[in-house]
Design a protein around this motif. Sequence first.
Motif, PDB file in Angstrom:
ATOM      1  N   THR B 246       0.886  -1.310  -0.049  1.00  0.00           N
ATOM      2  CA  THR B 246      -0.128   0.191  -0.285  1.00  0.00           C
ATOM      3  C   THR B 246       0.777   1.171   0.028  1.00  0.00           C
ATOM      4  OG1 THR B 246      -0.066  -0.161   2.284  1.00  0.00           O
ATOM      5  CG2 THR B 246      -2.116  -0.972   1.191  1.00  0.00           C
ATOM      6  N   ARG B 249       0.973   1.742  -5.233  1.00  0.00           N
ATOM      7  CA  ARG B 249      -0.310   1.297  -5.664  1.00  0.00           C
ATOM      8  C   ARG B 249      -0.708  -0.096  -5.239  1.00  0.00           C
ATOM      9  NH1 ARG B 249      -3.522   1.469 -11.228  1.00  0.00           N
ATOM     10  NH2 ARG B 249      -5.348   2.198 -10.040  1.00  0.00           N
ATOM     11  N   VAL B 517      -5.429  13.183   0.165  1.00  0.00           N
ATOM     12  CA  VAL B 517      -5.374  11.666  -0.168  1.00  0.00           C
ATOM     13  C   VAL B 517      -3.887  11.015  -0.543  1.00  0.00           C
ATOM     14  CG1 VAL B 517      -7.760  11.762  -1.218  1.00  0.00           C
ATOM     15  CG2 VAL B 517      -5.721  12.252  -2.533  1.00  0.00           C
ATOM     16  N   ASP B 519      -3.581   6.762  -1.674  1.00  0.00           N
ATOM     17  CA  ASP B 519      -3.936   6.019  -2.714  1.00  0.00           C
ATOM     18  C   ASP B 519      -5.176   6.393  -3.485  1.00  0.00           C
ATOM     19  OD1 ASP B 519      -1.789   4.130  -2.187  1.00  0.00           O
ATOM     20  OD2 ASP B 519      -2.639   2.770  -0.971  1.00  0.00           O
ATOM     21  N   GLN B 520      -6.129   6.916  -2.770  1.00  0.00           N
ATOM     22  CA  GLN B 520      -7.239   7.318  -3.530  1.00  0.00           C
ATOM     23  C   GLN B 520      -7.053   8.189  -4.792  1.00  0.00           C
ATOM     24  OE1 GLN B 520      -6.861   7.724  -0.114  1.00  0.00           O
ATOM     25  NE2 GLN B 520      -8.754   7.960   0.723  1.00  0.00           N
ATOM     26  N   GLN B 523      -8.097   6.390  -8.036  1.00  0.00           N
ATOM     27  CA  GLN B 523      -9.249   6.257  -8.423  1.00  0.00           C
ATOM     28  C   GLN B 523      -9.996   7.711  -8.913  1.00  0.00           C
ATOM     29  OE1 GLN B 523      -7.878   4.603  -6.123  1.00  0.00           O
ATOM     30  NE2 GLN B 523      -9.316   2.872  -5.405  1.00  0.00           N
ATOM     31  N   LYS B 524      -9.570   8.796  -8.125  1.00  0.00           N
ATOM     32  CA  LYS B 524     -10.105  10.137  -8.256  1.00  0.00           C
ATOM     33  C   LYS B 524      -9.654  10.835  -9.667  1.00  0.00           C
ATOM     34  CE  LYS B 524     -11.530  11.155  -3.546  1.00  0.00           C
ATOM     35  NZ  LYS B 524     -12.767  11.569  -3.371  1.00  0.00           N
TER      36      LYS B 524
END
Lengths: 389, 664
Positions: B246, B249, B517, B519-520, B523-524
């Motif tokens: 983590t 990625r 953020v 890791d997010q 996605q974003k």
Amino acid sequence: MSKELIRLVDCVMAFDEEVVLNDINLCINDREFLTLLGPSGCGKTTTLRLIGGFQKPTSGDVLFNGVRVNDVPPHKREVNTVFQKYALFPHLNVYENVAFGLRIPKKGEHGKKIKLSEQEIDARVTEMLRVVNLTGFEKRSVSALSGGQQQRVAIARALVNRPKVLLLDEPLGALDLRLRKDMQIELKRIQQETGITFIYVTHDQEEALAMSDTIVVMDAGRILQIGTPTDIYNEPENAFVADFIGESNIIDGIMREDGVVEIFNRRFKCLDSGFDKDEPVDVVIRPEDVDIVAEDQGQLKGTVTNVTFKGMQYDIIVDFYGFKWLIQTTDLSPVGSRIGIKIDPDGFHVMKKSEYSGMFGDYSSYSEEYDEIGDASLELVEEDAGDEE
Amino acid sequence: MKKQRHFKSRLFMALVFLFLYAPIFILIFFSFNSGTSSMVFQGFSLHWYSELLHNRIIMQSVYTTLLVSILATIISTVAGTFAAVGFHALRKRPREVLTTVNNIPMMNADIVTGVSLCLLFVVLFGFYESFAAWFNGVQGLITLPKQLNMGFGTLLIAHICFNIPYVILSVGPKLRQMDKNLIDAAQDLGCTWMQAFVKVVIPEIKPGIISGALIAFTMSVDDFVISYFTAGSSASTLAMTIYGMTKKRVSPQINAVSTLLFVTVLILLVIVNLREASEEKSAKRRTAAKIYAHRSESRNRRIAPVLQRVGAAVLICAIIAGTVFAGHVGKSERVVNVCSWGEYIDEDLIDEFEAQTGITVNYQTAESNEALYSLIEMGGADFDVIVPSDYMIERLIAEDLLAELDYSNIPNFELIDPRFKNLAYDPENLYTVPYTWSTLGIIYNTAMVDEPITSWDAMFDPKYAGQVLMINNSRDALAAALFSLGYDINTTDEAKLREASALLAEAKSAGVYQAFVMDQVYQKMEGGNAAIAVYYAGDYLTMLENNEDLAYVIPDEGSNWFVDAMCVLKSAQHKEEAEAWINFIASTESNLANMDYIWYGSPNIEAMEQYPDYYYELYEEEIDQETLDIIITPADTLERCQMYRNLPAKTLALYNELWTDLGV
């Protein structure tokens, strides 16, 4: 006289300072049917466990054929046990339960392990199932059997090992009355057929009288009397034994001379002798030894206060000078009527005074006492609770 | 009216289950995704499952997890069963006390159990070391190893430790239900106590033993926290490996492995429930007292136990063989323990190195520089090679935790670009060989902003309210503010730092930030949910694969660039092997493979030159210049960038204070 098999010498058993067996001396002969009889908590099961090897005496010795076996573990004793609630192995079927002991290799005479062949095991199990009338039940699960059937599996499981002695711990306690009577006869038959010594524990005096060669009456960790059923019934040692074995009226009396006993200030002829002159004694009169006669012909006169119909006879309570007697008769005397009684000389049994004097034999609280005796299951529950700790 | 309420309660139930199971189903769904995105389903594929099977690190950790779980289950089931029997034999009072004592570890927080076990091992090993030194000193016959380290052994002990209470808890009630005369009866029939136990007690309490074992097994497979503190450096469970990933990625392989894990647990649960159901049924059948005497059935039943026994024997042999085999593999004379980051190496390199040198590589991952530091400081790790970032290297050197390297064993050091030698963190270059380098920058969605972004000011501009993702890391976030204000990113001036923090706070209260953020960000940004973010160059290329509108910029004010370098710990027990590993990784071939795999810049001159050709050979197409410039930042851009320096303790404390006040 048959030969001695087991002897307990001065056995004392104490758990945390609490003495449960006190100075037990007992001799058990080969092929004997011996019953340990007493109320719950009297030490009879503990005595059995001493013989079985599940407990060691705090002091004293257990002898088998004259050899001390105190430290011999249960699996090395030639003794098998039928447990109170059978303790059948639920994961095995009837056949495998019975075969269990046979499948354990035993040490032979030369220290070699002996393992029975399948054929021999099969022959012995089949034979034993026949003896206990369970032929055809081999493959059933033991939990699918009735109480009586489970009982017989437990007996077969123990007997198939051909023990010298079979110990039975209240084996019929959980069965209903009818089944109990049948099983009593069955057990006696099995004992005679196999010739194995039975040591049987019960609190049911009728059962003891019906089956035993010898009865050992126990109370509070002590042996009170050892004898044949007739001896115990006819010649009880003290008020406790008299009361525990059958119904009895126990009255304070004075032994005036050999063959003459005085109760209620009247002298009666009896067959007892060997007491000091004017020695205070306990006098036992069994309810069936009393004859009812017309009031004017009676040796004693009293009033009927209670009548219970028992089928074969009436149990009637009669008040004599404030002391209540139980009398069993086939003739009905209605409550309130005045009657006279007659007692033959052999109807009297005279006992020395003991610590139990005055505690038993009066039927003033008749109804409650009857309830207590009648409720055997209650007693069982109490005993379980006692075992727990 | 009633019908409506009925409907509502059903709806409520449905929602509850939806919330419970939706995450797991999404994970399973995306494990079959052919692409890397966790936003867009790019087609069904078993790609990640096959990748998984070839992923040495994951497979190794699956193997470790299964081995430790199975062994811990067997040992704790046996020990727990006997303990339960012991408890049962006690009188009521001591039994109750012991039962309570037994229950406490189960309620205890894992973190407490983990840390305390770790401490215990460290203390015991400390005693052992002084004993071994004394023992080896006084006699010369037997030589004890100088040092013990945490590893598979300690991991196994820890797992046994936390499993035993569960077994006791599940066996205890079965013993209480058992007729207490059964043992007496068996002994009476000629069994010794042990025979009675095996023949009568075990069949009676078997359901309890089995469910205890199943609970123990699932607890073991599941555990992360306790394993993390007790596994040392040479063993890593699956949970630890996933967590290690983590930092970078999370690979979609994790979706695949999680799916497999979920299915395994599901199957175990179904087995447990079916067993219970069938037991209930047979109990009912018994009470119904219906009697069947099927001889054929009973014959089958006699065969079944035999099969069971054979099965058990085979299983035990397999486990023993597996353990011996594992022990054998682990026994290889030459070992090197490497701790790096997740998804930070082309794993074929590990096999290649082992084949070339015969040295076994224990490859572990940590999740951040700070976590790595605390592992080293606690003494819970026996790593040889670590790959920390520049500022952490400076700290490790200052605390005298690194060993000086013998560069004559590392001829490939010659190939390192002089630009990456003698850097501030290691000015005389005594301790380090650079591994990768990259930059921090702004990633933005060209379709969502009207003009190209060129300044850090964009990160604080109310114009982009709700569109900006700030990085959730105090050093990088404050650096962005310091750049925007025109200050030095390594400043220790409290006033300047407070000003930078105020800038962040102001933008935050103006609603500029959609979120802080790490890791997010993938996605974003991939999903077009945010327009601007601060992140690292290598990771930008991963996002670009899933969203072509994204762009990366190093703003005009400059940025941070960083180096992760290989170092050897002073406490390393395999220094020679460690240097061999470093030399191997520093080679041009290794650098090319790694650069292509992780898209971070290589410090190897030849690799940087050859990369476009290497790329062409591999993919049969030219690499476009823009991508190349992101992997290997051009020299003129790099000149605008600065490295982080290790800050004095007082400034680090101020960073913490400001970051806490910001209330992210």
